[in-house]
Design a protein around this motif. Structure first.
Motif, PDB file in Angstrom:
ATOM      1  N   ASP A  76     -55.568 -34.494  47.431  1.00 49.86           N
ATOM      2  CA  ASP A  76     -55.438 -33.912  46.092  1.00 49.86           C
ATOM      3  C   ASP A  76     -54.660 -32.602  46.157  1.00 49.86           C
ATOM      4  O   ASP A  76     -53.932 -32.262  45.223  1.00 49.86           O
ATOM      5  N   MET A  77     -54.820 -31.887  47.253  1.00 46.93           N
ATOM      6  CA  MET A  77     -54.121 -30.600  47.412  1.00 46.93           C
ATOM      7  C   MET A  77     -52.618 -30.807  47.480  1.00 46.93           C
ATOM      8  O   MET A  77     -51.856 -29.943  47.049  1.00 46.93           O
ATOM      9  N   GLU A  78     -52.197 -31.939  48.032  1.00 46.26           N
ATOM     10  CA  GLU A  78     -50.766 -32.236  48.142  1.00 46.26           C
ATOM     11  C   GLU A  78     -50.103 -32.257  46.760  1.00 46.26           C
ATOM     12  O   GLU A  78     -48.924 -31.959  46.629  1.00 46.26           O
ATOM     13  N   LYS A  79     -50.878 -32.592  45.738  1.00 45.83           N
ATOM     14  CA  LYS A  79     -50.342 -32.711  44.379  1.00 45.83           C
ATOM     15  C   LYS A  79     -50.244 -31.367  43.669  1.00 45.83           C
ATOM     16  O   LYS A  79     -49.617 -31.258  42.629  1.00 45.83           O
ATOM     17  N   LEU A  80     -50.877 -30.338  44.228  1.00 42.61           N
ATOM     18  CA  LEU A  80     -50.893 -29.024  43.590  1.00 42.61           C
ATOM     19  C   LEU A  80     -49.582 -28.279  43.844  1.00 42.61           C
ATOM     20  O   LEU A  80     -48.922 -28.483  44.861  1.00 42.61           O
ATOM     21  N   SER A  81     -49.237 -27.398  42.905  1.00 42.10           N
ATOM     22  CA  SER A  81     -48.047 -26.561  43.076  1.00 42.10           C
ATOM     23  C   SER A  81     -48.356 -25.470  44.096  1.00 42.10           C
ATOM     24  O   SER A  81     -49.519 -25.252  44.470  1.00 42.10           O
ATOM     25  N   LEU A  82     -47.297 -24.780  44.556  1.00 34.28           N
ATOM     26  CA  LEU A  82     -47.488 -23.686  45.510  1.00 34.28           C
ATOM     27  C   LEU A  82     -48.417 -22.619  44.935  1.00 34.28           C
ATOM     28  O   LEU A  82     -49.301 -22.116  45.631  1.00 34.28           O
ATOM     29  N   GLU A  83     -48.224 -22.282  43.671  1.00 34.41           N
ATOM     30  CA  GLU A  83     -49.051 -21.249  43.035  1.00 34.41           C
ATOM     31  C   GLU A  83     -50.516 -21.705  42.941  1.00 34.41           C
ATOM     32  O   GLU A  83     -51.435 -20.924  43.180  1.00 34.41           O
ATOM     33  N   ASP A 110     -59.207 -23.440  54.612  1.00 32.16           N
ATOM     34  CA  ASP A 110     -58.363 -23.818  55.748  1.00 32.16           C
ATOM     35  C   ASP A 110     -57.419 -24.951  55.376  1.00 32.16           C
ATOM     36  O   ASP A 110     -56.227 -24.921  55.696  1.00 32.16           O
ATOM     37  N   GLU A 111     -57.947 -25.980  54.710  1.00 25.93           N
ATOM     38  CA  GLU A 111     -57.114 -27.116  54.283  1.00 25.93           C
ATOM     39  C   GLU A 111     -56.021 -26.657  53.324  1.00 25.93           C
ATOM     40  O   GLU A 111     -54.862 -27.064  53.456  1.00 25.93           O
ATOM     41  N   ALA A 112     -56.392 -25.794  52.365  1.00 24.74           N
ATOM     42  CA  ALA A 112     -55.406 -25.300  51.402  1.00 24.74           C
ATOM     43  C   ALA A 112     -54.326 -24.507  52.131  1.00 24.74           C
ATOM     44  O   ALA A 112     -53.140 -24.613  51.803  1.00 24.74           O
ATOM     45  N   GLY A 113     -54.714 -23.734  53.141  1.00 23.49           N
ATOM     46  CA  GLY A 113     -53.746 -22.973  53.932  1.00 23.49           C
ATOM     47  C   GLY A 113     -52.787 -23.878  54.677  1.00 23.49           C
ATOM     48  O   GLY A 113     -51.575 -23.620  54.716  1.00 23.49           O
ATOM     49  N   ILE A 114     -53.309 -24.946  55.245  1.00 20.56           N
ATOM     50  CA  ILE A 114     -52.467 -25.896  55.998  1.00 20.56           C
ATOM     51  C   ILE A 114     -51.486 -26.592  55.062  1.00 20.56           C
ATOM     52  O   ILE A 114     -50.287 -26.692  55.352  1.00 20.56           O
ATOM     53  N   VAL A 115     -51.991 -27.070  53.923  1.00 19.01           N
ATOM     54  CA  VAL A 115     -51.122 -27.756  52.960  1.00 19.01           C
ATOM     55  C   VAL A 115     -50.081 -26.773  52.415  1.00 19.01           C
ATOM     56  O   VAL A 115     -48.902 -27.121  52.279  1.00 19.01           O
ATOM     57  N   LEU A 116     -50.507 -25.543  52.132  1.00 23.11           N
ATOM     58  CA  LEU A 116     -49.591 -24.528  51.620  1.00 23.11           C
ATOM     59  C   LEU A 116     -48.487 -24.237  52.626  1.00 23.11           C
ATOM     60  O   LEU A 116     -47.295 -24.198  52.268  1.00 23.11           O
ATOM     61  N   GLN A 117     -48.835 -24.068  53.899  1.00 20.89           N
ATOM     62  CA  GLN A 117     -47.829 -23.822  54.930  1.00 20.89           C
ATOM     63  C   GLN A 117     -46.859 -24.995  55.037  1.00 20.89           C
ATOM     64  O   GLN A 117     -45.649 -24.810  55.172  1.00 20.89           O
ATOM     65  N   GLY A 118     -47.396 -26.206  54.973  1.00 17.57           N
ATOM     66  CA  GLY A 118     -46.535 -27.394  55.027  1.00 17.57           C
ATOM     67  C   GLY A 118     -45.559 -27.439  53.870  1.00 17.57           C
ATOM     68  O   GLY A 118     -44.367 -27.726  54.055  1.00 17.57           O
ATOM     69  N   LYS A 119     -46.039 -27.136  52.673  1.00 16.56           N
ATOM     70  CA  LYS A 119     -45.160 -27.143  51.495  1.00 16.56           C
ATOM     71  C   LYS A 119     -44.121 -26.034  51.583  1.00 16.56           C
ATOM     72  O   LYS A 119     -42.975 -26.231  51.186  1.00 16.56           O
TER      73      LYS A 119
END
Length: 157
Positions: free
Chosen positions: A17-24, A140-149
């Motif tokens: 679900d985090m993958e679908k979120l915008s960077l902000e 942690d998951e949000a940080g990983i997804v954010l770094q990937g994006k």
């Protein structure tokens, strides 16, 4: 109390679900989760401190129950100031129930009060520890997804 609403929603979010979120939105989710983890850790520290004080009180009650009536002892006025006193009645104790209120109880009731409070604090501590672990995982998951994006965005530009 907007944080309560986001707490429930944040706990159920998955990496997919985090993958679908915008960077902000990801930054916001991470910041909110980090803030909640810090608040939970502060609460855990306060609970540990309260439990330690209760354990000291329970030990003092036990020690007091072993002393005979009329026994001379030192009475603490502060953490570092003691005055001489005499034990008048070891069967009655004053229990601090918070906000400056004291209740006279028997020794057994005082010990029971300490045990019940310790049990409640342990239960709250366990609950908050679980919650903090879940929030930390989300952060942690949000940080990983954010770094990937962010990497993906920087390589595509």
């Amino acid at each position: 109390m907007a944080s309560h609403g986001s707490t429930g929603a944040g706990a159920a979010i998955r990496a997919s679900d985090m993958e679908k979120l915008s960077l902000e939105q990801l930054r916001s989710l991470k910041e909110q989760s980090d803030l909640e983890v810090n608040l939970l850790q502060d609460s855990l520290t306060k609970i540990r401190n309260a439990a330690a004080r209760l354990e000291v009180a329970a030990a003092a009650l036990h020690d007091l129950s072993l002393r005979p009536q009329g026994k001379k002892l030192l009475v603490p006025l502060t953490a570092s100031l003691y005055v001489p006193g005499t034990l008048d009645d070891s069967e009655k104790v004053l229990v601090d129930v918070g906000t400056g209120y004291f209740i006279e109880k028997t020794m057994a009731e005082g010990k029971d009060y300490c045990e019940r409070k310790l049990s409640l604090l342990k239960s709250n501590h366990d609950e908050l520890t679980d919650m903090a672990t879940k929030k930390k995982h989300i952060a942690d998951e949000a940080g990983i997804v954010l770094q990937g994006k962010l990497r993906q965005t920087s390589t595509s530009t």
